[in-house]
Design an enzyme around this catalytic site. Structure first.
Site, PDB file in Angstrom:
ATOM      1  N   GLU A 181      61.988  24.032  45.732  1.00 37.35           N
ATOM      2  CA  GLU A 181      62.980  23.009  45.387  1.00 37.35           C
ATOM      3  C   GLU A 181      63.957  23.437  44.290  1.00 37.35           C
ATOM      4  O   GLU A 181      63.919  22.917  43.178  1.00 37.35           O
ATOM      5  CB  GLU A 181      62.291  21.702  44.969  1.00 37.35           C
ATOM      6  CG  GLU A 181      61.556  21.041  46.089  1.00 37.35           C
ATOM      7  CD  GLU A 181      61.113  19.603  45.782  1.00 37.35           C
ATOM      8  OE1 GLU A 181      60.996  18.807  46.706  1.00 37.35           O
ATOM      9  OE2 GLU A 181      60.904  19.288  44.622  1.00 37.35           O
ATOM     10  N   GLU A 223      57.660  18.905  53.020  1.00 37.21           N
ATOM     11  CA  GLU A 223      56.766  17.973  52.321  1.00 37.21           C
ATOM     12  C   GLU A 223      57.093  16.569  52.819  1.00 37.21           C
ATOM     13  O   GLU A 223      58.236  16.132  52.715  1.00 37.21           O
ATOM     14  CB  GLU A 223      56.976  18.043  50.800  1.00 37.21           C
ATOM     15  CG  GLU A 223      56.674  19.413  50.212  1.00 37.21           C
ATOM     16  CD  GLU A 223      56.896  19.478  48.701  1.00 37.21           C
ATOM     17  OE1 GLU A 223      57.020  18.420  48.052  1.00 37.21           O
ATOM     18  OE2 GLU A 223      56.957  20.605  48.175  1.00 37.21           O
TER      19      GLU A 223
END
Ligand code: GAL
Length: 633
Positions: free
Chosen positions: A144, A315
């Site tokens: 991320e 995710e």
């Protein structure tokens, strides 16, 4: 393409004695991918040069021999504590000039050469060790980028790198002074080393300076990622991905994506609704336990473009998260619905985060598929249901949508730099148009700003684009559908300067924005046909045909052939009408599904995705609360 489920797992968090049982339970649930390793640097290399791979070798072996395919993450989002002793100046600085500290994650500066080299070193070691491992079937770089606002840094390392970037980009200081208009306020520089980062100025810095800094910061992410990709690629043919985020625009994802085989993103619908969307309270209450009905889909479509067709959810929220202001539990059915929605938008893999809830540290209140005591959490049965349904899965290959929306990162930076109206937000403008299309029952593709081919589309929207690229201009000239540009499209140069002739500067469209005004929430500019402009209004002058007008008769939208230019920010009512007209003119059939029901067409099926907490009826189907169903087109 066979769709599949995955899960995120942290073998380093659990006694080795339970790995095999965990792996067996994953397989029993119907999971086939497992992502590991992305935060494990302190266990892989407890001190500099002390490499400890035995445990990771065994973890991969245990998971792999159970039948799972491993996605191996590079651990560079969490440099261990010793790294800071080695590189005390590797931390990012915030805009107030404060160094950010150790004790969580992402504590590094993308511009720090020493840290980038440490990353290259560990990635090279990992790639050489596991590149040929038959169980490692995909790789993830870092974790991320920009999570916790980590792309923009105002450190000395960033300043040096920025000066070098400017010298490379502009060649001479005169060219930079001219491009930025530094004669204004006597801001002219004599040499590149004088140029500081655009923070801590007395009043606002030159917007050209800020935009250059934003472009530079994005390029640093691209460079950081590219180093890792090159080293992994040298050792394996397995696909490489990075897990992007929701409404994160600090770097150009198309540029990062150009170096990767697959785009992926991390989808936390309920967390996003509460902390990343400026919707009215009633909307947030209505979708409290489901998430916004368009936010996930927008990112699915965006990352399909970033991944050049190939994308995953890396995710997927399984239950309450820990990081939003409030963290309610999803309605029963949502952990399944979110996965199916992703598949309907073309995801190859949906990976739940995480296998077992951690009993310790920052995320101990974040649900997993298992509770900390290894009992099943509610998400587990839903994951198992999706896995079972996937066996009989319809073909969910993404087909070209009839409608496309251009989304551009530089435009986000530009209008953040110079909003002109306090609530002019580029993402928001695009998202509202996307939502408007989806409310009409349409499937949407998102396109990059340098898209050179619009063939196959009937409607194309390009709101708020800083500048029209040559490629897109050419594509629009050849376009035989209906395009709607504006507001604000093509009104600046890439250097953040007003061009002369002035925008929107569209061939064949005789209109110029003579004056622009931004409007506070109390001010409306009502439209003759209903609804109103809010936030923004451009005074158009010229002879182009007026197809929408304000109540007072001034032009609100003009048209020439296939191109329309919209001169303001439409409210929901105006937008719905404008989009319907546009679709009608282009021959796109619109449907009006009940509020909260979204449709998504693949090549062969129509999916009905009900974000409501109640049953709805449409097309002769009853679709339950928080349920998804499909049938052949
Ligand atoms: C993501 C992150 C994960 C975990 C998760 C919690 O942003 O990649 O490591 O922190 O959020 O929701």
């Amino acid at each position: 393409m066979k769709r599949a489920l995955g899960v995120c797992y942290y073998p380093e968090h659990w006694p080795e004695a339970i790995w095999a049982e965990d792996a067996a339970r994953m397989v029993e649930t119907g999971i086939s991918w497992v992502r590991i390793g992305e935060f494990a640097w302190s266990r892989i290399e407890p001190s500099f040069g002390d490499l400890q791979f035995d445990w990771l070798d065994r973890a991969i072996e245990v998971l792999g021999s159970a039948g799972l395919k491993v996605i191996l993450g590079t651990p560079t989002a969490t440099p261990p504590r010793w790294m800071l002793d080695k590189h005390p100046d590797m931390l990012a600085w915030d805009a107030q000039g404060r160094e950010r500290g150790f004790g969580s994650r992402r504590h590094y500066d993308f511009s720090h050469d020493g840290y980038r080299e440490e990353c290259a070193r560990i990635v090279d070691i990992l790639a050489r060790r596991y590149g040929a491992n038959p169980h490692v079937a995909a790789w993830q770089t870092d974790n991320e980028y920009d999570c916790h606002d980590t792309v923009l840094s105002y450190s000395p390392a960033a300043e040096r790198a920025f000066q070098n970037w400017l010298a490379e980009t502009y060649g001479t200081i005169e060219a930079l002074n001219t491009a930025w208009g530094n004669v204004f306020w006597s801001m002219e520089y004599d040499h590149f080393e004088q140029i500081a980062l655009p923070n801590l100025t007395v009043t606002e810095p030159n917007p050209s300076h800020v935009l250059a800094f934003r472009r530079f910061s994005s390029d640093m992410v691209v460079k950081f990622n590219k180093v890792q990709v090159g080293l992994i690629r040298a050792q394996t043919d397995a696909p490489i991905t990075h897990n992007y985020m929701g409404r994160v625009t600090a770097f150009d994802h198309y540029d990062v994506g150009a170096d990767l085989e697959i785009a992926s993103w991390d989808s936390y619908p309920i967390g996003f609704l509460s902390d990343r969307l400026e919707e009215p309270a009633a909307h947030k209450q209505r979708y409290l336990r489901q998430g916004d009905p368009d936010f996930q889909a927008f990112h699915h479509d965006l990352y399909r473009a970033v991944g050049k067709g190939r994308w995953w959810v890396m995710e997927q929220q399984p239950g309450p998260v820990n990081w939003a202001p409030y963290n309610p539990a999803p309605l029963p059915g949502m952990a399944r619905l979110w996965a199916w929605e992703a598949f309907a938008h073309g995801a190859e893999v949906v990976t739940y985060f995480r296998w077992r809830q951690a009993p310790f540290a920052q995320e101990q209140m974040h649900a997993g598929l298992l509770r900390p005591d290894s009992e099943a959490a509610p998400g587990l049965a839903e994951a198992a249901q999706v896995a079972a349904e996937l066996v009989e899965a319809p073909d969910v290959s993404a087909a070209q949508a009839p409608v496309a929306l251009v989304f551009d990162y530089a435009s986000q930076w530009a209008w953040e730099t110079q909003p002109q109206g306090a609530d002019f937000d580029y993402f928001r403008l695009c998202f509202e148009m996307y939502r408007g299309l989806r409310k009409l029952g349409l499937s949407v593709d998102i396109l990059p700003p340098d898209c050179a081919d619009l063939s196959g589309y009937k409607v194309v929207l390009a709101p708020g684009l800083l500048e029209l690229s040559g490629a897109l201009k050419g594509a629009l000239e050849r376009f035989d559908g209906q395009a709607m540009l504006g507001p604000r499209t093509n009104t600046k140069t890439g250097e953040m300067v007003i061009p002369v002739p002035m925008g929107p500067n569209i061939d064949g469209l005789d209109t110029v924005i003579a004056l622009t005004e931004s409007l506070p929430p109390s001010e409306m500019m009502p439209l003759l046909k209903g609804g109103t402009f809010v936030k923004w209004f451009e005074h158009l002058k010229g002879d182009a045909e007026v197809v929408e007008a304000l109540v007072d008769g001034r032009p609100a939208m003009v048209q020439a052939g296939a191109i329309r230019y919209l001169a303001g920010w439409p409210d929901e009512e105006a937008l719905a009408r404008i989009l319907e007209d546009l679709c009608e003119a282009a021959g796109v059939v619109t449907l009006n599904p009940p509020d909260g029901l979204r449709l998504r067409d693949t090549g062969a099926h129509r999916f009905y995705i009900n974000y409501n907490a109640f049953e709805v009826e449409f097309d002769g189907l009853l679709i339950g609360a928080a349920d998804v169903t499909w049938r052949p087109l």
